[in-house]
Write an enzyme that holds these catalytic residues in place. Structure first.
Site, PDB file in Angstrom:
ATOM      1  N   GLY A  14       9.847  16.269  32.686  1.00 21.93           N
ATOM      2  CA  GLY A  14      11.023  16.152  32.628  1.00 21.93           C
ATOM      3  C   GLY A  14      11.855  15.988  30.635  1.00 21.93           C
ATOM      4  N   GLY A  16      12.530  14.981  26.584  1.00 26.90           N
ATOM      5  CA  GLY A  16      13.243  13.684  26.390  1.00 26.90           C
ATOM      6  C   GLY A  16      14.029  15.385  25.266  1.00 26.90           C
ATOM      7  N   GLY A  17      14.729  14.037  24.072  1.00 24.53           N
ATOM      8  CA  GLY A  17      15.418  14.065  23.003  1.00 24.53           C
ATOM      9  C   GLY A  17      14.204  15.262  21.671  1.00 24.53           C
ATOM     10  N   VAL A  21       7.284  16.507  28.583  1.00 24.78           N
ATOM     11  CA  VAL A  21       6.759  15.487  28.997  1.00 24.78           C
ATOM     12  C   VAL A  21       6.118  16.839  30.713  1.00 24.78           C
ATOM     13  CG1 VAL A  21       5.623  13.691  30.950  1.00 24.78           C
ATOM     14  CG2 VAL A  21       7.062  13.650  28.896  1.00 24.78           C
ATOM     15  N   LYS A  37       2.639  14.704  26.881  1.00 23.49           N
ATOM     16  CA  LYS A  37       3.609  14.439  25.831  1.00 23.49           C
ATOM     17  C   LYS A  37       3.596  15.066  24.859  1.00 23.49           C
ATOM     18  CE  LYS A  37       7.781  11.423  23.844  1.00 23.49           C
ATOM     19  NZ  LYS A  37       7.489   9.835  23.754  1.00 23.49           N
ATOM     20  N   ASP A 120      12.560  -1.383  21.954  1.00 24.95           N
ATOM     21  CA  ASP A 120      12.843  -0.549  22.523  1.00 24.95           C
ATOM     22  C   ASP A 120      13.387  -1.112  24.205  1.00 24.95           C
ATOM     23  OD1 ASP A 120      14.919   1.375  22.997  1.00 24.95           O
ATOM     24  OD2 ASP A 120      13.382   3.093  22.949  1.00 24.95           O
TER      25      ASP A 120
END
Length: 261
Positions: A14, A16-17, A21, A37, A120
């Site tokens: 995937g 992310g911002g 990964v 990552k 978070d």
């Protein structure tokens, strides 16, 4: 990329911002897949590099069967446990979601005894194994975690975390604590049980105002299956004053599980 450091890349998990990964395996252990990552090149700035290092170090310190296991790291990358079942939102049954919440509560309580605040907690940061019975739920992304001993110089100058789960005192500028993690876990619980967090709004300003000023919704009025006891439990866990909340995350989830049955 086909290789990275000593790892062979099997595919993308995937994006992310700020990072991607990958599913990888060490060249010497082809059957042992892990997650790699890697920060995107244009995010190799001091802030993002520091956040990635904090993610590795805090998760390593908070080692627990329901905290993501960290393996190795370098400038702009880390390797960690590969969790293949998606997020907790993908769990099909209410019982599995309550079990996942109990496991994450235990992980948070463990981190809190070590003086670590996750900061978070939200459904997107709770991954689950496939099948769920293997490893259950795994708490991930310690990138904005804090130590309760962090001095003023290490405190964020702006609100970090995701607004639908941020406690009122943090929005007021107070340092995060175990109580603010509990608040976020309560919001996460509502979302996993009903499909939406307690407070939603069209703008960030309106959402902050709701977290700080609005009364906690009464879900027994919205759902026939939700007992009135859930409302009182949630009201305490999401009290505006942190000292009025439960003494542990596990106590909160245990009470909710018993109330819902």
């Amino acid at each position: 990329m086909d290789t990275f450091e000593d790892y062979v890349v099997d595919g993308v998990v995937g994006h992310g911002g700020s990072a991607t990964v990958y599913r990888v395996h060490h060249a010497a252990a082809p059957d042992d897949a892990v997650a790699l990552k890697v920060l995107d090149y244009h995010h190799h700035d001091p802030a993002h590099l520091t956040r990635l290092l904090r993610e590795f170090e805090f998760a390593k310190r908070a080692a627990h069967r329901h905290v993501v296991t960290m393996f190795d790291c370098g400038p702009g990358w880390l390797t960690m446990q590969l969790v293949g079942g998606g997020t907790a939102s993908s769990l099909a049954s209410r019982d599995e979601r309550l079990t996942a919440l109990a496991q994450i509560a235990d992980a948070l309580d463990h981190a809190h005894t070590l003086g670590i605040v996750h900061c978070d907690v939200k459904p997107a940061n709770i991954l689950v194994s496939k099948p769920f019975s293997d490893d259950g739920a795994i708490l991930t992304d310690f990138g904005i975690a804090r130590a309760v001993t962090d001095g003023i110089a290490l405190r964020p100058t702006h609100v970090e975390g995701s607004l639908p789960y941020v406690a009122p005192e943090v929005l007021h500028g107070h340092p995060p604590s175990a109580y603010s993690d509990e608040y976020a876990l309560a919001c996460t619980t509502v979302e996993l049980l009903t499909g939406s967090p307690p407070f939603t709004a069209p703008t960030s300003t309106a959402l902050v105002n709701a977290q700080v000023n609005s009364a906690v919704p009464k879900y027994s009025r919205r759902y026939d299956w939700m007992p009135r006891a859930f409302d009182s439990i949630l009201a305490k866990a999401m009290a505006k004053a942190p000292e009025r909340r439960y003494q542990s995350c596990s106590e909160l989830i245990s009470l909710i599980t018993r109330a819902i049955g």
